[in-house]
Design an enzyme around this catalytic site. Structure first.
Site, PDB file in Angstrom:
ATOM      1  N   THR A 134       0.981  -1.226  -0.081  1.00 45.45           N
ATOM      2  CA  THR A 134       0.099  -0.420  -0.727  1.00 45.45           C
ATOM      3  C   THR A 134       0.730   0.930   0.115  1.00 45.45           C
ATOM      4  O   THR A 134       1.333   1.322   0.806  1.00 45.45           O
ATOM      5  CB  THR A 134      -0.878   0.375   0.853  1.00 45.45           C
ATOM      6  OG1 THR A 134      -0.268  -0.255   2.614  1.00 45.45           O
ATOM      7  CG2 THR A 134      -1.967  -0.835   1.029  1.00 45.45           C
TER       8      THR A 134
ATOM      9  N   THR B 291       0.610   4.459  -0.018  1.00 41.10           N
ATOM     10  CA  THR B 291       1.093   5.625   1.134  1.00 41.10           C
ATOM     11  C   THR B 291       1.579   5.250   2.198  1.00 41.10           C
ATOM     12  O   THR B 291       2.460   6.125   3.045  1.00 41.10           O
ATOM     13  CB  THR B 291      -0.346   6.437   0.870  1.00 41.10           C
ATOM     14  OG1 THR B 291      -1.710   5.397   1.415  1.00 41.10           O
ATOM     15  CG2 THR B 291      -1.037   6.980   0.147  1.00 41.10           C
ATOM     16  N   ASP B 292       1.372   4.089   2.673  1.00 45.13           N
ATOM     17  CA  ASP B 292       2.250   3.325   3.583  1.00 45.13           C
ATOM     18  C   ASP B 292       4.166   3.452   3.765  1.00 45.13           C
ATOM     19  O   ASP B 292       4.941   3.069   4.884  1.00 45.13           O
ATOM     20  CB  ASP B 292       1.297   1.362   3.974  1.00 45.13           C
ATOM     21  CG  ASP B 292       0.363   2.236   4.378  1.00 45.13           C
ATOM     22  OD1 ASP B 292      -0.723   3.169   5.414  1.00 45.13           O
ATOM     23  OD2 ASP B 292      -0.443   0.790   4.882  1.00 45.13           O
ATOM     24  N   SER B 293       4.126   3.004   2.400  1.00 45.03           N
ATOM     25  CA  SER B 293       5.840   2.556   2.181  1.00 45.03           C
ATOM     26  C   SER B 293       5.792   4.510   1.963  1.00 45.03           C
ATOM     27  O   SER B 293       7.256   4.514   1.769  1.00 45.03           O
ATOM     28  CB  SER B 293       5.839   2.263   1.147  1.00 45.03           C
ATOM     29  OG  SER B 293       5.233   2.551  -0.289  1.00 45.03           O
TER      30      SER B 293
ATOM     31  N   PRO C 174       5.434   7.808   5.314  1.00 48.15           N
ATOM     32  CA  PRO C 174       6.912   7.457   7.160  1.00 48.15           C
ATOM     33  C   PRO C 174       8.036   8.074   6.486  1.00 48.15           C
ATOM     34  O   PRO C 174       8.940   8.785   7.363  1.00 48.15           O
ATOM     35  CB  PRO C 174       7.092   5.980   6.785  1.00 48.15           C
ATOM     36  CG  PRO C 174       5.914   5.165   6.013  1.00 48.15           C
ATOM     37  CD  PRO C 174       5.720   6.468   5.106  1.00 48.15           C
TER      38      PRO C 174
END
Lengths: 392, 404
Positions: free
Chosen positions: A169, A171-173, A176
């Site tokens: 996913t 936007t999760d990588s 951050p």
């Protein structure tokens, strides 16, 4: 290490928050996660069946994304739990990093305006899907929705088929690393001026910001770029071609006439107008690559100055000689899961490279170190907190 | 927050976003390009489809907030001017192949020895040392060798990438982070350091530990089209596509219950689904026929509704469903507009006003933001070279020799 001595308190769950503080932990910061078995980080149970033997300690994904950190178990549903978090901010933390949905921290009385009263030069990052303001801020979401809303799904896949996400996913990588950057910039600002900061970061906006070119193309020309398989707007051949063996592929992206001539020489043919019929160009390249082994052909093309590389499987990543040279994989024993392959980030600082030396914490593993050593509670007081389901 | 720091930006497209990030955080970023403009970065598509280096939309998008000078580093006089610029800079950001800058006397070792406070950040496909340090790779090859490509796409077709360069998007913030860390360390040590960024290594993070999980389990995902693991993630709506996960866990089950309630109100929930006992639901333990049954029921419903209607209901009912937006839908998204994500920059000489995404975070009390449009070719030559004591006449002479 650069963040040696930096004290970070982390609240939240999943990947987007914890991966941000992983950069700090890798570079020497002491990162303490506030967690509770009453409402565990969903990564502690994701992908586990009901009969998984190790319960909340059995998730490799949680473990792999949280090395070098400590864990204190505090139940934020109890006033005493919240009070202890406030003491950690007032007496200990330099940085608070959280990725709850907007309003959750305020419900506990832990929003920036309250915490700043306890610690005037606090650096705090709040990173959630949509940010802390706006009509849709309370929309509960995960990276799957973030990737779709920010536009990455629409842009990935074949023009004649449904969109895909890029795997994972995105936007999760993506988000951050943006959180970690904003924190580092805020810490530099604090070092020079003594002033703290609050960072209200939207994971979706980090995605859209990355896609600035997409927004500008739409705004300037009214264009909505579409997913195009592996076809490139300006480069050819640019594709993923079959190689010998099952599900073996080579990626080739030719950027110049010189590289094109080198590729044709390797193919043993005269250069043709590679842009005239891209389907034909791809078919001719694919017919040739199919006779070859992916890695050997990549090495040969690289020696000729052609950008090419094998599509690497997860197994090949673990054996990749370049990643090995970079020390990307760090094997550490986890008390429940055994030997795990942890990953360093993509940056090496010449004088102060990061280090991974501890596996992820068990839930509440550091209660004594945090509640005892940092806050001065004695063993009896800690036992009482545990019995009262405050430290749980 | 980075005001007072000067960055010399020599990056090609793979690192353009890194300099933009530092500029929007407040640094003075000077983009150095060859006389006449960097043709690779000033590429099409062009404004109103009329070609011209100053009309490149990628350039306008990725070089905001920077100043721009021209300089021919290949000429000895140009290299010498770069060394003088470096004396007044805090950071050099570059994407050169190993040996290319060394060949013209501008290698990081030499410059850092000359200017010990300098932070030198290199963004390269595989890192500055190691067996593949000299390999060439753009986004596609990095995504292939970073592990994401092989698991993206359909099982019956080749692996497929995102049509925008996600490898660059992952590396840029890590590079900027590395620079910020090195500047922070310099506050105490007084010394700069090297920051060595590998696009490949940054790309591995997109797997969110997937390869490490494989190392333990021996089970790797295959390309699964619009699925995530065993269950469907991408679904057809009446007019496009939406994402919706058939996954469980305390945080997700209420959304499945809410979805069935919505279907039921529309008269489109099968009896068995309406009566389903969600307390027992664990997506990890579903059988293939059970998954197929769920997908048939949810899929049939989603196909009767538009993306917009499904998303509006998702917002109202806290359903974890979102539209697969294209550029227009992103720019028109009410939440993003309400947050004032977009900022309009004026290009009077081109007769254009263009919206750009502003910075992705609201930072108080020192906001980061898009501070200005991308520089025209050599736009800041006069003011930047004046700082080196080069007046108008001398600058004209340099221009005559093709140095600037």
């Amino acid at each position: 290490m650069i963040f040696r001595g930096l004290k970070v308190l982390e609240l939240g769950a999943g990947a987007a928050g914890p991966v941000a503080t992983k950069y700090l932990a890798e570079h020497g910061a002491r990162v303490i996660r506030v967690e509770s078995s009453k409402r565990p980080d969903f990564l502690r149970v994701l992908f586990l069946g009901k009969d998984s033997p190790h319960g909340l300690e059995g998730s490799p994904m949680y473990a792999l994304l949280n090395p070098n950190k400590e864990s204190v178990s505090l139940n934020l549903q109890t006033p005493r739990g919240v009070e202890l978090v406030k003491r950690l901010v007032a007496e200990w933390a330099d940085v608070v990093c959280e990725n709850f949905a907007p309003g959750v921290m305020a419900k506990f009385g832990l929003e920036y305006d309250s915490l700043r009263g306890l610690k005037p030069d606090l650096v705090m990052a709040s990173g959630c899907l949509f940010g802390q303001t706006g009509p849709q801020r309370r929309y509960p979401g995960f990276g799957g929705q973030g990737s779709a809303i920010a536009g990455f799904n629409h842009l990935t896949g074949w023009p004649d088929r449904e969109p895909h996400g890029p795997y994972g996913t995105i936007t999760d990588s993506l988000s951050p690393r943006y959180v970690a950057l904003a924190l580092a910039a805020a810490l530099l600002h604090r070092r020079r001026t003594g002033e703290g900061s609050h960072i209200d970061l939207s994971q979706i906006e980090a995605g859209v910001y990355s896609l600035s070119e997409l927004v500008v193309r739409y705004s300037a020309n009214g264009e909505c770029p579409e997913r195009a398989g592996n076809r490139h707007e300006r480069l050819a051949p640019h594709g993923v071609y079959p190689c010998r063996g099952a599900d073996r592929w080579i990626a080739i992206g030719v950027e110049s006439d010189e590289q094109w001539r080198a590729l044709c020489e390797a193919m043993g043919c005269e250069a043709w107008d590679r842009f005239a019929d891209p389907d034909d160009t791809d078919a001719r390249v694919a017919a040739w690559t199919a006779e070859h082994e992916a890695l050997a052909l990549s090495e040969r093309l690289q020696a000729l100055g052609v950008p090419a590389g094998p599509v690497q499987s997860f197994a090949e990543l673990l054996e990749d000689p370049q990643l090995a040279h970079r020390g990307h994989w760090v094997r550490l024993p986890h008390p429940v899961l055994g030997d795990l392959a942890f990953e360093r980030c993509g940056v090496r600082l010449s004088d102060a490279p990061g280090v991974l030396e501890k596996p992820a914490p068990l839930l509440g593993e550091h209660n004594t170190a945090v509640l005892g050593d940092l806050l001065g509670l004695d063993a009896e007081a800690i036992a009482r907190l545990e019995a009262d389901e405050v430290a749980t | 927050m980075l005001s007072g720091h000067r960055v010399l930006d020599l990056c090609d497209e793979s690192g353009a976003l890194a300099g933009k990030l530092l500029a929007e955080l407040g640094a003075d970023v000077i983009r150095i390009e060859p006389p006449g403009g960097d043709r690779a970065s000033r590429r099409g598509p062009y404004l109103h489809d009329q070609p011209g280096p100053e009309r490149s939309l990628a350039w306008l998008a990725l070089q905001t907030s920077k100043r721009g000078v021209t300089l021919d580093l290949e000429q000895p006089q140009g290299a010498s001017l770069f060394r003088r610029l470096a004396a007044g800079a805090d950071v050099v950001l570059e994407t050169a192949r190993r040996g290319a800058l060394e060949a013209i006397g501008l290698g990081s070792d030499a410059l850092r020895a000359e200017h010990p406070r300098l932070v030198w950040c290199s963004i390269t496909p595989f890192g500055r040392t190691g067996p593949r340090a000299d390999w060439l790779a753009g986004d596609l090859v990095v995504v292939a060798m970073g592990g994401n490509l092989g698991v993206t796409g359909d099982p019956d077709r080749p692996p497929v990438r995102c049509s925008m360069p996600t490898a660059y998007y992952h590396a840029a913030p890590e590079a900027a982070l590395g620079v910020a860390m090195a500047l922070l360390a310099r506050e105490d040590s007084g010394r700069g350091q090297g920051v060595d960024v590998s696009l490949q290594e940054c790309q591995l993070q997109t797997l969110l530990s997937g390869a490490g999980q494989f190392a333990r389990s021996g089970r790797a995902p295959g390309r699964a089209g619009g699925r995530l693991g065993r269950t469907r993630e991408i679904w057809a709506a009446a007019d496009g596509w939406v994402t919706f996960g058939l996954r469980g866990g305390a945080a997700r089950i209420p959304n499945l219950v809410a979805t069935v309630a919505y279907m039921d109100e529309c008269g489109l929930a099968p009896d068995w689904l309406r009566d389903y006992d969600w307390a027992q639901f664990n997506h990890n333990e579903l059988s293939d026929p059970e998954i197929a049954r769920f997908e048939q029921a949810f899929g049939a419903f989603f196909r009767t509704r538009s993306m917009r209607e499904l998303y509006e209901q998702a917002l109202a009912r806290r359903i974890l469903l979102a539209p697969c937006n294209d550029a227009r839908e992103i720019v028109e998204h009410p939440q993003l507009r309400e947050r004032k994500l977009f900022v309009t920059l004026e290009y009077p000489e081109l007769g254009a006003s263009i919206e750009h995404p502003d910075f992705f975070a609201r930072i108080e009390p020192r906001p980061a933001r898009v501070r200005g449009r991308a520089p025209r070719i050599g736009e800041h030559n006069a003011e930047v070279y004046a700082e080196l004591g080069i007046g108008a006449d001398a600058l004209e002479a340099l221009a005559g020799e093709g140095v600037v």
